[in-house]
Design a protein around this motif. Structure first.
Motif, PDB file in Angstrom:
ATOM      1  N   LYS A  19     -13.424 -23.746  -1.484  1.00 37.37           N
ATOM      2  CA  LYS A  19     -14.027 -22.607  -0.789  1.00 37.37           C
ATOM      3  C   LYS A  19     -13.701 -22.628   0.708  1.00 37.37           C
ATOM      4  O   LYS A  19     -13.545 -21.581   1.329  1.00 37.37           O
ATOM      5  N   SER A  20     -13.533 -23.812   1.282  1.00 42.28           N
ATOM      6  CA  SER A  20     -13.285 -23.932   2.723  1.00 42.28           C
ATOM      7  C   SER A  20     -11.941 -23.340   3.148  1.00 42.28           C
ATOM      8  O   SER A  20     -11.771 -22.986   4.312  1.00 42.28           O
ATOM      9  N   ILE A  21     -11.001 -23.206   2.218  1.00 43.38           N
ATOM     10  CA  ILE A  21      -9.698 -22.634   2.581  1.00 43.38           C
ATOM     11  C   ILE A  21      -9.687 -21.115   2.466  1.00 43.38           C
ATOM     12  O   ILE A  21      -8.680 -20.485   2.757  1.00 43.38           O
ATOM     13  N   LYS A  22     -10.800 -20.525   2.042  1.00 43.99           N
ATOM     14  CA  LYS A  22     -10.921 -19.071   1.859  1.00 43.99           C
ATOM     15  C   LYS A  22      -9.744 -18.538   1.026  1.00 43.99           C
ATOM     16  O   LYS A  22      -8.895 -17.811   1.536  1.00 43.99           O
ATOM     17  N   PRO A  23      -9.721 -18.872  -0.251  1.00 40.63           N
ATOM     18  CA  PRO A  23      -8.554 -18.576  -1.084  1.00 40.63           C
ATOM     19  C   PRO A  23      -8.473 -17.144  -1.616  1.00 40.63           C
ATOM     20  O   PRO A  23      -8.087 -16.920  -2.746  1.00 40.63           O
ATOM     21  N   TRP A  24      -8.860 -16.199  -0.826  1.00 41.40           N
ATOM     22  CA  TRP A  24      -8.755 -14.808  -1.246  1.00 41.40           C
ATOM     23  C   TRP A  24      -7.927 -14.061  -0.201  1.00 41.40           C
ATOM     24  O   TRP A  24      -7.814 -14.478   0.943  1.00 41.40           O
ATOM     25  N   LEU A  25      -7.358 -12.964  -0.616  1.00 41.95           N
ATOM     26  CA  LEU A  25      -6.537 -12.177   0.298  1.00 41.95           C
ATOM     27  C   LEU A  25      -7.413 -11.501   1.346  1.00 41.95           C
ATOM     28  O   LEU A  25      -8.485 -10.992   1.032  1.00 41.95           O
ATOM     29  N   GLN A  26      -6.935 -11.512   2.567  1.00 40.19           N
ATOM     30  CA  GLN A  26      -7.661 -10.894   3.662  1.00 40.19           C
ATOM     31  C   GLN A  26      -6.680 -10.036   4.454  1.00 40.19           C
ATOM     32  O   GLN A  26      -5.629 -10.502   4.847  1.00 40.19           O
ATOM     33  N   ARG A  27      -7.041  -8.830   4.670  1.00 38.79           N
ATOM     34  CA  ARG A  27      -6.201  -7.917   5.452  1.00 38.79           C
ATOM     35  C   ARG A  27      -6.761  -7.827   6.859  1.00 38.79           C
ATOM     36  O   ARG A  27      -7.974  -7.830   7.054  1.00 38.79           O
ATOM     37  N   ASN A  28      -5.869  -7.706   7.815  1.00 34.47           N
ATOM     38  CA  ASN A  28      -6.302  -7.521   9.196  1.00 34.47           C
ATOM     39  C   ASN A  28      -6.871  -6.122   9.407  1.00 34.47           C
ATOM     40  O   ASN A  28      -7.766  -5.926  10.207  1.00 34.47           O
ATOM     41  N   GLU A  29      -6.320  -5.158   8.681  1.00 37.43           N
ATOM     42  CA  GLU A  29      -6.800  -3.785   8.784  1.00 37.43           C
ATOM     43  C   GLU A  29      -6.577  -3.081   7.453  1.00 37.43           C
ATOM     44  O   GLU A  29      -5.677  -3.414   6.700  1.00 37.43           O
ATOM     45  N   ALA A  30      -7.391  -2.105   7.182  1.00 38.68           N
ATOM     46  CA  ALA A  30      -7.259  -1.346   5.939  1.00 38.68           C
ATOM     47  C   ALA A  30      -6.099  -0.367   6.043  1.00 38.68           C
ATOM     48  O   ALA A  30      -5.668  -0.011   7.146  1.00 38.68           O
ATOM     49  N   ASN A  31      -5.594   0.054   4.896  1.00 44.80           N
ATOM     50  CA  ASN A  31      -4.557   1.084   4.899  1.00 44.80           C
ATOM     51  C   ASN A  31      -5.122   2.367   5.500  1.00 44.80           C
ATOM     52  O   ASN A  31      -6.271   2.726   5.255  1.00 44.80           O
ATOM     53  N   ALA A  32      -4.289   3.053   6.247  1.00 47.10           N
ATOM     54  CA  ALA A  32      -4.733   4.286   6.909  1.00 47.10           C
ATOM     55  C   ALA A  32      -5.153   5.351   5.899  1.00 47.10           C
ATOM     56  O   ALA A  32      -6.081   6.116   6.145  1.00 47.10           O
ATOM     57  N   ASP A  33      -4.476   5.369   4.745  1.00 39.31           N
ATOM     58  CA  ASP A  33      -4.803   6.389   3.746  1.00 39.31           C
ATOM     59  C   ASP A  33      -5.953   5.970   2.822  1.00 39.31           C
ATOM     60  O   ASP A  33      -6.369   6.730   1.966  1.00 39.31           O
ATOM     61  N   GLY A  34      -6.475   4.749   3.001  1.00 38.44           N
ATOM     62  CA  GLY A  34      -7.596   4.283   2.198  1.00 38.44           C
ATOM     63  C   GLY A  34      -7.235   3.795   0.810  1.00 38.44           C
ATOM     64  O   GLY A  34      -8.105   3.404   0.046  1.00 38.44           O
ATOM     65  N   LYS A  35      -5.952   3.817   0.470  1.00 41.63           N
ATOM     66  CA  LYS A  35      -5.520   3.372  -0.859  1.00 41.63           C
ATOM     67  C   LYS A  35      -5.307   1.871  -0.878  1.00 41.63           C
ATOM     68  O   LYS A  35      -5.177   1.219   0.165  1.00 41.63           O
ATOM     69  N   GLU A  36      -5.245   1.322  -2.075  1.00 40.54           N
ATOM     70  CA  GLU A  36      -4.992  -0.101  -2.208  1.00 40.54           C
ATOM     71  C   GLU A  36      -3.552  -0.431  -1.813  1.00 40.54           C
ATOM     72  O   GLU A  36      -2.674   0.429  -1.825  1.00 40.54           O
ATOM     73  N   THR A  37      -3.322  -1.684  -1.472  1.00 41.06           N
ATOM     74  CA  THR A  37      -1.982  -2.138  -1.113  1.00 41.06           C
ATOM     75  C   THR A  37      -1.288  -2.603  -2.390  1.00 41.06           C
ATOM     76  O   THR A  37      -1.786  -3.501  -3.072  1.00 41.06           O
ATOM     77  N   LEU A  38      -0.182  -2.006  -2.705  1.00 39.60           N
ATOM     78  CA  LEU A  38       0.559  -2.384  -3.902  1.00 39.60           C
ATOM     79  C   LEU A  38       1.514  -3.535  -3.586  1.00 39.60           C
ATOM     80  O   LEU A  38       2.062  -3.616  -2.490  1.00 39.60           O
ATOM     81  N   GLN A  39       1.687  -4.398  -4.553  1.00 34.88           N
ATOM     82  CA  GLN A  39       2.557  -5.552  -4.386  1.00 34.88           C
ATOM     83  C   GLN A  39       3.937  -5.228  -4.942  1.00 34.88           C
ATOM     84  O   GLN A  39       4.064  -4.740  -6.064  1.00 34.88           O
ATOM     85  N   SER A  40       4.966  -5.516  -4.169  1.00 31.10           N
ATOM     86  CA  SER A  40       6.327  -5.255  -4.633  1.00 31.10           C
ATOM     87  C   SER A  40       6.746  -6.330  -5.638  1.00 31.10           C
ATOM     88  O   SER A  40       6.158  -7.419  -5.692  1.00 31.10           O
ATOM     89  N   ILE A  41       7.751  -6.037  -6.403  1.00 37.59           N
ATOM     90  CA  ILE A  41       8.280  -7.010  -7.370  1.00 37.59           C
ATOM     91  C   ILE A  41       8.789  -8.246  -6.630  1.00 37.59           C
ATOM     92  O   ILE A  41       8.575  -9.376  -7.070  1.00 37.59           O
ATOM     93  N   GLU A  42       9.420  -8.024  -5.491  1.00 38.56           N
ATOM     94  CA  GLU A  42       9.937  -9.138  -4.690  1.00 38.56           C
ATOM     95  C   GLU A  42       8.800 -10.037  -4.193  1.00 38.56           C
ATOM     96  O   GLU A  42       8.891 -11.260  -4.263  1.00 38.56           O
ATOM     97  N   ASP A  43       7.707  -9.438  -3.708  1.00 40.10           N
ATOM     98  CA  ASP A  43       6.562 -10.225  -3.252  1.00 40.10           C
ATOM     99  C   ASP A  43       5.914 -10.967  -4.415  1.00 40.10           C
ATOM    100  O   ASP A  43       5.455 -12.095  -4.265  1.00 40.10           O
ATOM    101  N   ARG A  44       5.870 -10.355  -5.595  1.00 43.17           N
ATOM    102  CA  ARG A  44       5.287 -11.020  -6.760  1.00 43.17           C
ATOM    103  C   ARG A  44       6.122 -12.218  -7.174  1.00 43.17           C
ATOM    104  O   ARG A  44       5.593 -13.253  -7.568  1.00 43.17           O
ATOM    105  N   ARG A  45       7.439 -12.107  -7.050  1.00 36.94           N
ATOM    106  CA  ARG A  45       8.320 -13.230  -7.401  1.00 36.94           C
ATOM    107  C   ARG A  45       8.072 -14.449  -6.514  1.00 36.94           C
ATOM    108  O   ARG A  45       8.249 -15.580  -6.950  1.00 36.94           O
ATOM    109  N   LYS A  46       7.648 -14.224  -5.292  1.00 34.32           N
ATOM    110  CA  LYS A  46       7.327 -15.344  -4.389  1.00 34.32           C
ATOM    111  C   LYS A  46       6.165 -16.175  -4.928  1.00 34.32           C
ATOM    112  O   LYS A  46       6.037 -17.349  -4.621  1.00 34.32           O
ATOM    113  N   LEU A  47       5.316 -15.554  -5.736  1.00 31.79           N
ATOM    114  CA  LEU A  47       4.127 -16.227  -6.255  1.00 31.79           C
ATOM    115  C   LEU A  47       4.354 -16.893  -7.614  1.00 31.79           C
ATOM    116  O   LEU A  47       3.493 -17.631  -8.083  1.00 31.79           O
TER     117      LEU A  47
END
Length: 93
Positions: A19-47
């Motif tokens: 819990k001390s490492i805060k293992p959840w995604l955190q955004r510095n700011e929300a999307n301007a349009d209020g929609k969720e941030t989609l993950q690209s195939i390239e970004d998913r491959r990194k994981l």
């Protein structure tokens, strides 16, 4: 890890460290349009290869460095999750 009784370890320190490492995604700011941030195939491959850990703590329980210094050393499972978080965080930042 302290043993509560036969084959029942006290996992509270392990989960507190996780819990001390805060293992959840955190955004510095929300999307301007209020929609969720989609993950690209390239970004998913990194994981790929980082989601297989089920946080059973077997690797931490078998790690001599964790035995002797479990209050300071986070252990292999938590450190792997830090890596996962850092990679995924850089993908959404």
């Amino acid at each position: 890890m302290h043993v509560v009784k036969d084959l029942v370890p006290d996992m509270s320190n392990f989960y507190d460290q996780y819990k001390s490492i805060k293992p959840w995604l955190q955004r510095n700011e929300a999307n301007a349009d209020g929609k969720e941030t989609l993950q690209s195939i390239e970004d998913r491959r990194k994981l790929d290869g980082m989601y297989e850990c089920i946080l059973c703590a077997c690797c931490s329980a078998a790690c001599p460095s964790y035995w002797w210094n479990s209050e300071e050393y986070l252990g292999p499972a938590v450190l792997q999750q830090v890596t996962l978080h850092n990679v995924s965080h850089s993908a959404v930042s």
